[in-house]
Design a protein around this motif. Structure first.
Motif, PDB file in Angstrom:
ATOM      1  N   UNK A  93      48.328  22.742  -3.761  1.00  0.00           N
ATOM      2  CA  UNK A  93      47.509  21.537  -3.894  1.00  0.00           C
ATOM      3  C   UNK A  93      48.131  20.627  -4.936  1.00  0.00           C
ATOM      4  N   UNK A  94      48.142  19.328  -4.670  1.00  0.00           N
ATOM      5  CA  UNK A  94      48.529  18.341  -5.674  1.00  0.00           C
ATOM      6  C   UNK A  94      47.841  17.016  -5.380  1.00  0.00           C
ATOM      7  N   UNK A  95      47.628  16.240  -6.445  1.00  0.00           N
ATOM      8  CA  UNK A  95      47.163  14.861  -6.286  1.00  0.00           C
ATOM      9  C   UNK A  95      47.974  13.923  -7.180  1.00  0.00           C
ATOM     10  N   UNK A  96      49.137  14.391  -7.611  1.00  0.00           N
ATOM     11  CA  UNK A  96      49.969  13.628  -8.548  1.00  0.00           C
ATOM     12  C   UNK A  96      51.081  12.909  -7.804  1.00  0.00           C
ATOM     13  N   UNK A  97      50.964  11.591  -7.615  1.00  0.00           N
ATOM     14  CA  UNK A  97      52.023  10.863  -6.893  1.00  0.00           C
ATOM     15  C   UNK A  97      53.381  10.984  -7.555  1.00  0.00           C
ATOM     16  N   UNK A  98      53.409  11.097  -8.882  1.00  0.00           N
ATOM     17  CA  UNK A  98      54.684  11.118  -9.583  1.00  0.00           C
ATOM     18  C   UNK A  98      55.400  12.459  -9.462  1.00  0.00           C
ATOM     19  N   UNK A  99      54.695  13.491  -9.007  1.00  0.00           N
ATOM     20  CA  UNK A  99      55.322  14.806  -8.857  1.00  0.00           C
ATOM     21  C   UNK A  99      55.875  15.034  -7.456  1.00  0.00           C
ATOM     22  N   UNK A 100      55.591  14.124  -6.528  1.00  0.00           N
ATOM     23  CA  UNK A 100      56.026  14.318  -5.138  1.00  0.00           C
ATOM     24  C   UNK A 100      56.678  13.050  -4.583  1.00  0.00           C
ATOM     25  N   UNK A 101      57.263  12.245  -5.473  1.00  0.00           N
ATOM     26  CA  UNK A 101      57.994  11.036  -5.079  1.00  0.00           C
ATOM     27  C   UNK A 101      57.142  10.083  -4.240  1.00  0.00           C
ATOM     28  N   UNK A 102      55.842  10.040  -4.543  1.00  0.00           N
ATOM     29  CA  UNK A 102      54.967   9.103  -3.846  1.00  0.00           C
ATOM     30  C   UNK A 102      54.528   9.548  -2.470  1.00  0.00           C
ATOM     31  N   UNK A 103      54.682  10.834  -2.133  1.00  0.00           N
ATOM     32  CA  UNK A 103      54.219  11.315  -0.822  1.00  0.00           C
ATOM     33  C   UNK A 103      52.727  11.045  -0.651  1.00  0.00           C
ATOM     34  N   UNK A 104      51.963  11.209  -1.717  1.00  0.00           N
ATOM     35  CA  UNK A 104      50.627  10.639  -1.805  1.00  0.00           C
ATOM     36  C   UNK A 104      50.717   9.546  -2.860  1.00  0.00           C
ATOM     37  N   UNK A 105      49.901   8.508  -2.711  1.00  0.00           N
ATOM     38  CA  UNK A 105      50.175   7.322  -3.524  1.00  0.00           C
ATOM     39  C   UNK A 105      49.087   6.985  -4.527  1.00  0.00           C
ATOM     40  N   UNK A 106      48.033   7.805  -4.612  1.00  0.00           N
ATOM     41  CA  UNK A 106      47.091   7.678  -5.730  1.00  0.00           C
ATOM     42  C   UNK A 106      46.338   8.989  -5.883  1.00  0.00           C
ATOM     43  N   UNK A 107      45.642   9.123  -7.021  1.00  0.00           N
ATOM     44  CA  UNK A 107      45.065  10.416  -7.386  1.00  0.00           C
ATOM     45  C   UNK A 107      43.901  10.828  -6.505  1.00  0.00           C
TER      46      UNK A 107
END
Length: 617
Positions: A93-107
């Motif tokens: 699980x992640x919600x950190x855009x900065x840890x996945x190169x923007x794969x998700x784009x907000x928390x």
């Protein structure tokens, strides 16, 4: 880099696969992707996911390349950035855009990734992310319009094992849920996403057991290679070595600054295409930054190419080596941590307008106008008379652009799979009444193919509370093409219970509302396509009767109607002749005016003060 722990180190054998088997496996995977959706919608609790379908699944091969899905794969980026071990039964699980190169784009987007094991080897991946109604932070809904940092936007979850070898980390989950306002919704939605990923995992394992793992893996290679060859031909046929550029804008940053420029240049080098965002404005101090994942943009580009030039192609990640994307560091599309991201949907949507403006320049007959390129939000929250907390998150819809093959739909989402939250659902679960829900006549730009109309939703509030609004296109127009007119801008206003009217900014938080205040949430229309003076006048008369245009709007098409709304053929012919003689030549792009002109006219036309030019350091 992640280390995958496999008890079976045998490699996969490449085998020839017949076309019938390829077709069966491809369609089975597509069905599994839709089954993921069905599982989620039936088990999630928040209306944003359960009713509006604000979620995105994918199924990937053992290397992490998407075979079916929508946004393209982000698993490769996860594997490169995650430093731990990956074992059977793990769920991440992640919600950190900065840890996945923007794969998700907000928390607010919670992303679940799951390796699919069979006989000790990874045979694939499933993943899905969904928008959580609330993840904590300074405002209900966790999308502050005045944030300067991602830390103001709620809990940010780094890539973690939420399940370790099949066991739920309950203490960690409780810690995360303690940061949010709607714990039960978040827990339910997360469980539903995990269930959807596990459903896809079972389907992949069943296919491997039915056909054999080597045949399954070889089939996915064939599907990826087929997409590569098809896209290679499209690029060769449609993309020039000549550089073409296009610019569009985000109107403001929620802090009074704007517009912000998104600029892209495209050209072909050999067999691949380059898309370069040099010239895009630096990152904003406000939350409109959009961390654009490179692979996500490649997928956007591929989908647009395929849908315009050859809709029979089924997209996957196979064509990625043919596309090179360049994004400047510390720009609006590649902000530096900890830049705020909560209003990123406007940049995300505007990317589609920029692509449309780029890809049709050499062949204007393939151009699409600008349309409803965003996912504007309304949040309404408070404590009702029974002492219960309520919190609504809803996405608004608008006008899809006029296109080479037809009118734009009215009141539609940017995302094809999104659906409207039924008014009956809203009125049953939240203290409000939907006074009206209707298209706005004339809001779609006039054209040979009309732009879709925006909508006006009137919310009557039954309990005191606060609202937040996220929107755009209140200053710039959704532009028309090939002689088509721009669509209407968006606007938001409150009619207070005492009858007074209050115009609201497109981005605002903590607006107090009282019992019987009515919010009119008016979205923008799509631009028109082609010369409106050659649109079928009988169709214009029919659309007047249907309430899609007005009598005044009909004159934009050079159409004159009788008192009974029937067509006056002689007067129409005369008016069209006059308009043809008096107008200048048709514009390929009609933006409704340059930025400096729009700012000068802003207050008189919108009731709002024009944003000031951003200052970059």
């Amino acid at each position: 880099m992640a280390r995958i722990i496999e008890t079976n180190t045998d490699g996969f054998k490449s085998v020839d696969v017949d076309l019938v088997t390829v077709d069966i496996i491809e369609n089975a995977l597509r069905n599994a992707r839709y089954e993921m959706d069905a599982v989620l919608f039936r088990t999630a609790m928040s209306p944003g996911i359960r009713e509006q379908h604000d979620e995105f699944p994918l199924i990937a091969d053992h290397k992490g390349r998407m075979v079916v899905g929508q946004f393209g794969s982000f698993i490769g980026g996860f594997l490169d950035n995650y430093a731990g071990d990956i074992e059977e039964g793990d769920v991440f699980l992640t919600s950190d855009p900065y840890s996945c190169d923007g794969a998700i784009s907000h928390a607010n987007d919670w992303l679940v990734l799951m390796p699919i094991f069979l006989d000790g080897r990874v045979v694939g991946w499933s993943a899905m992310f969904g928008h959580m109604t609330d993840v904590g932070g300074k405002v209900p809904g966790s999308l502050p319009t005045d944030a300067h940092s991602i830390h103001e936007e709620g809990v940010v979850i780094p890539p973690i094992k939420i399940y370790n070898k099949g066991q739920l980390n309950t203490e960690l989950l409780d810690l995360i849920l303690n940061q949010v306002r709607m714990k039960q919704w978040n827990r339910s939605d997360l469980n539903a996403i995990v269930a959807a990923c596990r459903t896809a995992g079972r389907r992949v394992v069943e296919l491997c057991q039915r056909f054999g793992t080597d045949i399954y893996i070889s089939t996915l290679e064939a599907l990826l290679d087929r997409n590569y060859r098809a896209m290679s031909q499209l690029i060769q046929n449609t993309i020039s070595t000549e550089k073409l550029s296009f610019t569009d804008y985000i109107d403001d940053d929620g802090l009074g600054n704007g517009p912000y420029k998104i600029h892209c240049t495209m050209w072909r080098e050999g067999d691949h295409v380059v898309l370069d965002f040099e010239g895009t404005d630096p990152q904003s101090i406000g939350p409109i930054n959009f961390f654009l994942n490179v692979n996500m943009f490649k997928m956007f580009f591929g989908i647009y190419m395929i849908m315009v030039f050859d809709p029979q192609i089924l997209w996957n990640d196979g064509f990625y080596p043919l596309v090179e994307v360049r994004i400047p560091n510390r720009s609006l599309l590649k902000p530096e941590y900890p830049a705020a991201l909560s209003c990123r949907t406007h940049g995300l949507g505007r990317i589609f307008d920029v692509l449309g403006g780029l890809l049709g320049q050499r062949q204007p007959e393939f151009l699409c106008a600008a349309g409803f390129s965003s996912s504007p939000h309304l949040m309404y929250s408070g404590t009702d008379r029974n002492g219960e907390w309520f919190q609504l998150y809803q996405i608004g819809f608008g006008g899809i652009p006029g296109r080479p093959f037809g009118d734009g739909p009215d009141g539609h989402s940017l995302w094809p799979s999104f659906t409207n939250v039924p008014n009956e659902f809203l009125e049953a679960y939240f203290p409000l009444v939907i006074e009206s829900y209707e298209t706005v006549p004339d809001s779609g730009g006039a054209g040979f193919f009309r732009g879709g109309n925006g909508i006006d939703i009137a919310y009557r509030f039954l309990e005191p509370g606060t609202i937040s609004i996220h929107d755009d296109r209140w200053l710039t127009y959704p532009w028309g093409v090939n002689g088509g007119e721009p669509g209407m801008r968006s606007t938001k206003y409150l009619i207070r219970s005492n009858g007074s009217k209050e115009i609201l900014p497109s981005k605002c938080d903590n607006v107090d509302v009282n019992v019987n205040d009515v919010l009119h949430y008016v979205t923008w229309g799509g631009g028109g396509w082609g010369d409106p003076l050659i649109r079928d006048p009988e169709l214009v008369a029919l659309e007047l009767k249907r309430g899609l245009i007005t009598v005044a709007g009909a004159r934009n098409y050079g159409v004159v109607l009788n008192q009974d709304f029937s067509l006056d053929e002689d007067a129409t012919a005369e008016l069209r002749s006059q308009l043809l003689k008096s107008r200048p030549g048709l514009e390929v792009f009609n933006r409704g005016g340059e930025i400096v002109d729009l700012k000068e006219r802003c207050e008189a036309e919108t009731g709002l003060i024009a944003p000031i030019d951003p200052v970059f350091t």
